[in-house]
Design a protein around this motif. Structure first.
Motif, PDB file in Angstrom:
ATOM      1  N   MET A 184      -1.454  -2.349 -17.624  1.00 53.53           N
ATOM      2  CA  MET A 184      -2.417  -3.345 -18.083  1.00 53.53           C
ATOM      3  C   MET A 184      -2.572  -4.474 -17.064  1.00 53.53           C
ATOM      4  O   MET A 184      -3.659  -4.963 -16.818  1.00 53.53           O
ATOM      5  CB  MET A 184      -1.962  -3.908 -19.438  1.00 53.53           C
ATOM      6  CG  MET A 184      -2.110  -2.917 -20.567  1.00 53.53           C
ATOM      7  SD  MET A 184      -1.150  -3.369 -21.991  1.00 53.53           S
ATOM      8  CE  MET A 184      -2.086  -4.703 -22.637  1.00 53.53           C
TER       9      MET A 184
ATOM     10  N   LYS B  29       0.807  -1.217   0.000  1.00 54.24           N
ATOM     11  CA  LYS B  29       0.000   0.000   0.000  1.00 54.24           C
ATOM     12  C   LYS B  29       0.840   1.267   0.000  1.00 54.24           C
ATOM     13  O   LYS B  29       0.310   2.360  -0.121  1.00 54.24           O
ATOM     14  CB  LYS B  29      -0.940   0.010   1.207  1.00 54.24           C
ATOM     15  CG  LYS B  29      -2.069  -0.983   1.065  1.00 54.24           C
ATOM     16  CD  LYS B  29      -2.886  -1.058   2.331  1.00 54.24           C
ATOM     17  CE  LYS B  29      -3.726  -2.321   2.340  1.00 54.24           C
ATOM     18  NZ  LYS B  29      -4.404  -2.504   3.619  1.00 54.24           N
TER      19      LYS B  29
ATOM     20  N   LYS C 227      -4.630  -3.287 -14.126  1.00 62.10           N
ATOM     21  CA  LYS C 227      -6.035  -3.197 -14.494  1.00 62.10           C
ATOM     22  C   LYS C 227      -6.668  -4.572 -14.521  1.00 62.10           C
ATOM     23  O   LYS C 227      -7.781  -4.782 -14.044  1.00 62.10           O
ATOM     24  CB  LYS C 227      -6.168  -2.540 -15.868  1.00 62.10           C
ATOM     25  CG  LYS C 227      -5.923  -1.055 -15.883  1.00 62.10           C
ATOM     26  CD  LYS C 227      -6.025  -0.550 -17.300  1.00 62.10           C
ATOM     27  CE  LYS C 227      -5.873   0.957 -17.348  1.00 62.10           C
ATOM     28  NZ  LYS C 227      -5.917   1.450 -18.720  1.00 62.10           N
TER      29      LYS C 227
ATOM     30  N   GLN D 279      -4.686   5.226 -11.242  1.00 58.62           N
ATOM     31  CA  GLN D 279      -4.025   4.472 -10.178  1.00 58.62           C
ATOM     32  C   GLN D 279      -2.881   3.634 -10.723  1.00 58.62           C
ATOM     33  O   GLN D 279      -1.755   3.650 -10.207  1.00 58.62           O
ATOM     34  CB  GLN D 279      -5.046   3.562  -9.486  1.00 58.62           C
ATOM     35  CG  GLN D 279      -6.109   4.324  -8.734  1.00 58.62           C
ATOM     36  CD  GLN D 279      -7.324   3.487  -8.435  1.00 58.62           C
ATOM     37  OE1 GLN D 279      -7.673   2.593  -9.203  1.00 58.62           O
ATOM     38  NE2 GLN D 279      -7.984   3.774  -7.340  1.00 58.62           N
TER      39      GLN D 279
ATOM     40  N   VAL E 262      -8.159  -0.009  -0.969  1.00 63.39           N
ATOM     41  CA  VAL E 262      -8.952  -0.979  -1.724  1.00 63.39           C
ATOM     42  C   VAL E 262      -8.066  -1.837  -2.623  1.00 63.39           C
ATOM     43  O   VAL E 262      -8.063  -3.070  -2.544  1.00 63.39           O
ATOM     44  CB  VAL E 262     -10.011  -0.239  -2.573  1.00 63.39           C
ATOM     45  CG1 VAL E 262     -10.794  -1.238  -3.393  1.00 63.39           C
ATOM     46  CG2 VAL E 262     -10.937   0.549  -1.684  1.00 63.39           C
ATOM     47  N   LEU E 263      -7.284  -1.156  -3.440  1.00 59.60           N
ATOM     48  CA  LEU E 263      -6.411  -1.893  -4.347  1.00 59.60           C
ATOM     49  C   LEU E 263      -5.374  -2.687  -3.568  1.00 59.60           C
ATOM     50  O   LEU E 263      -5.027  -3.805  -3.933  1.00 59.60           O
ATOM     51  CB  LEU E 263      -5.695  -0.922  -5.285  1.00 59.60           C
ATOM     52  CG  LEU E 263      -6.531  -0.276  -6.373  1.00 59.60           C
ATOM     53  CD1 LEU E 263      -5.640   0.537  -7.283  1.00 59.60           C
ATOM     54  CD2 LEU E 263      -7.260  -1.317  -7.180  1.00 59.60           C
TER      55      LEU E 263
ATOM     56  N   GLY F 105      -4.097   2.312  -2.913  1.00 59.49           N
ATOM     57  CA  GLY F 105      -4.681   2.694  -1.636  1.00 59.49           C
ATOM     58  C   GLY F 105      -5.190   1.485  -0.887  1.00 59.49           C
ATOM     59  O   GLY F 105      -4.718   0.371  -1.078  1.00 59.49           O
TER      60      GLY F 105
ATOM     61  N   GLY G 170      -8.282  -4.535 -11.098  1.00 58.62           N
ATOM     62  CA  GLY G 170      -9.284  -3.570 -11.540  1.00 58.62           C
ATOM     63  C   GLY G 170      -8.926  -2.135 -11.229  1.00 58.62           C
ATOM     64  O   GLY G 170      -9.791  -1.331 -10.908  1.00 58.62           O
ATOM     65  N   ALA G 171      -7.651  -1.836 -11.308  1.00 56.88           N
ATOM     66  CA  ALA G 171      -7.234  -0.451 -11.080  1.00 56.88           C
ATOM     67  C   ALA G 171      -7.698   0.409 -12.244  1.00 56.88           C
ATOM     68  O   ALA G 171      -7.893  -0.099 -13.354  1.00 56.88           O
ATOM     69  CB  ALA G 171      -5.717  -0.378 -10.959  1.00 56.88           C
ATOM     70  N   ASN G 172      -7.890   1.687 -11.992  1.00 56.65           N
ATOM     71  CA  ASN G 172      -8.171   2.565 -13.119  1.00 56.65           C
ATOM     72  C   ASN G 172      -6.852   3.119 -13.675  1.00 56.65           C
ATOM     73  O   ASN G 172      -5.788   2.889 -13.102  1.00 56.65           O
ATOM     74  CB  ASN G 172      -9.155   3.670 -12.750  1.00 56.65           C
ATOM     75  CG  ASN G 172      -8.622   4.609 -11.689  1.00 56.65           C
ATOM     76  OD1 ASN G 172      -7.431   4.842 -11.619  1.00 56.65           O
ATOM     77  ND2 ASN G 172      -9.513   5.139 -10.860  1.00 56.65           N
TER      78      ASN G 172
END
Lengths: 620, 89
Positions: B61, B21, B64, B73, B29-30, B27, B68-70
């Motif tokens: 990639m 983290k 993501k 992030q 969540v990720l 953060g 599921g990062a954007n």
């Protein structure tokens, strides 16, 4: 004798009211305070024994902003302070106060460790050898940050430097530190003007005072913690923005190292003190008063306090211990204690701000890519100019998606090697759909096929002319061989890049350039290029195309091809001349036809293969 | 683009055993998702980054796809690791 500054005496009155001592005398309340302080001192002492024994080692590290790894980060001034001396000072302070309660005031910011985020049992013991303080009325809660600042500044002015020097802040982990104030006190700007350049050290002062002025909310907050909270919200006030910026700067100065001994000792201490305080029922009274006070606090403090108070004590506690037991070595006692800057806080802060990740549209990997072996996938990616690392089960998915991405995006968007080429050529090389120019081409040369009798044509109507392209073999080597492995677009790109001269002529005209180059007495870009090719022991490739045309047709074809590649990218001295219908064409159409011609020329080269003309072939 | 505090903190020193983290862009969540995937420490993600040939695009990639990062992030994280590599590798 201990004399406290105005604000402390205010606090005294204030606390007395808040803790329902209104109906009791000052002395009684003072006794109560002293007993609380003593309790806390008692509860701290074991930590000294656990951590650093004051008897054996009287020097304790004063602050904790030290990193072990020697990183370039700024550090807090590490001071060392004899613990015995500190103990003595505190003892003396309390003792004296006890004996002469009518003349002396003492204020202790009592901790309410129920709120774990605010953990400090921080006492501020101020000593002043001379002077007395008349108790003043409780100041109204501050209505704006500006006023607040001013009052605080006034406090600074009222407080002699010596008091500040002797302020000792005792932290629960058993380490002492003096404030960053230390020897820089003389620098404190005492101006109350907003325009005064902001000093971080005044900020510390401010925060300390804020703590004390709003004791029930913040008394168990250390100044840094307090500032950390301020940082969580953006403010409109200029001064506050400045403060926030400063806090952020300050944050990075504290990067504490992990000290498991202190952390566990501190944890124990916290539990003990909480129990004690619960017995004293301090916590409940304090929370009540917190609620009362909140309404009158300056707006920025509202916001500052908001997010932190939203942590319930229990959840915060869980979080901390969870982090600790996870064995994350960067978890420090300072998170609970003094500094706000550790990664932990940051990650928590970003976590609160973090939006739930929105997954971007997923790339659909077609089956044929899925079915590729790792080796083939790798080969395909390399052929597309990608840098490929190891393809294993953990990376395969990424590389599959990468291939899809490369397939869908034009090949040349990433490289700027096509910079300087005209738009039509670039779009073609990027694989965008092209207009079919063959009709326009036919139209262009139609009138030259049957020369009108009686009309004058430049250089006559002899159908002996042709166009030639001089090609640099160092760029693409033998394209006819490369074409077997490269994709057609890439081959065409290489061809375009390797062409350095477009001309028209008859018979041995192309050799005239080469001969010229061998003479050494002339100089031009074209000749230099030819010589440099020869210098590398290679030969120039002369590609003859569109044979058997009349001069004007050859001129026109030359002109459109030059227009297509662009004069900048060629060694030609001047652009071509247009004859016939193409004279009235737009530049775009000319370039389009030129593209068509070049494409056919490149196909010719691929069919025929190349033969290099070296210097020794020209000079006999 | 100015770098975030988290990025500065991370890239200013060796990563040691910092938790995942601490990476910029990662953060709560990720971070938890990565931990579920077995990437407990920043160096786990660094490893992935290195296996992907220090290619930021590929790490983006991967992030993501994995958690599921954007783009923001994942981009921050990749940039963070890239800078760290430039400085310490």
């Amino acid at each position: 004798m201990i004399v406290l500054s105005d604000w402390i005496s205010d606090q005294f009155t204030h606390h007395k009211r808040l803790l329902n001592f209104n109906n009791k005398s000052d002395d009684e309340f003072l006794l109560f305070l002293i007993s609380t302080v003593n309790n806390l001192v008692q509860s701290i002492k074991p930590v000294f024994v656990n951590g650093n024994s004051p008897t054996n080692n009287s020097i304790l590290p004063v602050c904790t902003g030290i990193e072990n790894n020697g990183s370039p980060k700024k550090r807090l001034n590490a001071e060392r302070f004899p613990s015995e001396q500190v103990n003595k000072m505190i003892d003396t302070a309390t003792l004296t106060t006890f004996e002469e309660p009518d003349k002396e005031n003492i204020s202790a910011n009592r901790p309410h460790q129920k709120k774990r985020n605010s953990t400090d049992n921080t006492y501020i013991v101020s000593k002043q050898p001379t002077g007395s303080v008349t108790p003043t009325k409780l100041q109204k809660p501050f209505s704006s940050p500006q006023i607040h600042d001013k009052i605080l500044d006034t406090n600074l002015m009222l407080t002699p430097k010596k008091i500040l020097d002797k302020n000792l802040v005792l932290t629960p982990n058993g380490k002492f530190f003096t404030d960053i104030r230390d020897e820089h006190d003389t620098d404190l700007p005492f101006s109350t003007e907003e325009t005064t350049p902001f000093s971080p050290r005044v900020e510390l002062e401010l925060c300390n005072k804020e703590d004390s002025n709003n004791p029930d909310v913040q008394e168990n907050e250390t100044s840094e913690r307090d500032k950390g909270k301020c940082c969580e919200e953006d403010e409109d006030t200029v001064s506050h923005t400045r403060r926030v910026t400063d806090c952020r700067d300050r944050r990075c100065k504290f990067c504490p190292s992990y000290d498991p001994v202190y952390a566990s000792a501190f944890q124990e201490l916290l539990d003990d003190t909480i129990d004690e305080l619960e017995e004293l029922e301090l916590y409940t009274s304090a929370t009540e008063s917190t609620e009362n006070l909140l309404g009158d606090k300056p707006p920025y403090l509202h916001e500052a306090v908001g997010p932190t108070t939203s942590f319930s004590p229990a959840s915060r506690c869980d979080k901390l211990t969870h982090e600790e037991y996870k064995g994350s070595t960067y978890m420090t006692e300072d998170v609970e204690n003094q500094t706000v800057c550790s990664w932990h806080d940051w990650s928590m802060m970003t976590a609160t701000n973090e939006t739930i990740p929105t997954s971007s549209p997923t790339i659909i990997v077609p089956d044929w890519i899925r079915d590729l072996s790792d080796k083939d996938l790798r080969a395909l990616l390399i052929s597309k100019g990608a840098l490929v690392g190891a393809i294993s089960h953990s990376t395969r998915i990424v590389y599959e998606q990468y291939l899809v991405k490369l397939e869908s995006t034009p090949l040349s968007t990433h490289d700027n090697s096509l910079e300087g080429y005209p738009r039509e050529l670039v779009s073609c090389l990027q694989g965008q759909p092209q207009v079919d120019w063959s009709e326009a081409e036919r139209e262009m040369v139609q009138e030259f096929q049957t020369p009108v009798v009686g009309r004058r044509y430049r250089q006559g109507t002899m159908k002996c002319f042709f166009n030639y392209l001089l090609i640099d073999p160092r760029v693409a080597d033998d394209l006819s061989i490369k074409a077997k492995t490269l994709n057609p677009r890439e081959v065409f790109k290489l061809f375009i890049k390797s062409v350095f001269y477009v001309g028209k002529g008859k018979q041995s005209r192309p050799y005239a350039h080469l001969f010229e180059a061998s003479l050494q007495n002339k100089d031009s870009e074209k000749l230099r290029r030819i010589r440099s090719i020869w210098g590398g022991d290679r030969g120039v490739v002369s590609l003859h195309v569109y044979n058997n045309s009349i001069a004007e047709e050859a001129f026109t074809r030359e002109a459109v091809m030059i227009a297509c590649i662009g004069l900048k990218k060629l060694a030609n001295e001047k652009g071509g001349e247009f004859y016939g219908v193409s004279k009235r064409w737009s530049a775009q159409k000319r370039r389009g036809v030129g593209l068509s011609l070049l494409y056919k020329a490149h196909l010719t080269l691929l069919n025929e293969g190349h033969r290099e003309i070296k210097q020794c072939d020209v000079v006999k | 683009m100015s770098t975030s505090q988290k990025m500065k903190d991370f890239t200013s020193e060796p990563m040691g055993d910092k938790p995942v983290k601490t990476l910029a862009g990662i953060g709560e969540v990720l971070g938890n998702k990565l931990i579920e995937e077995g990437f407990n420490y920043a160096y786990n993600v660094l490893g992935q980054f290195l296996v992907l040939g220090k290619n930021e695009d590929l790490l983006v990639m991967w992030l993501k796809d994995k958690v599921g990062a954007n783009s923001k992030q994942a981009g921050d994280c990749a940039k963070c690791l890239k800078e760290w590599c430039d400085a310490f590798l």
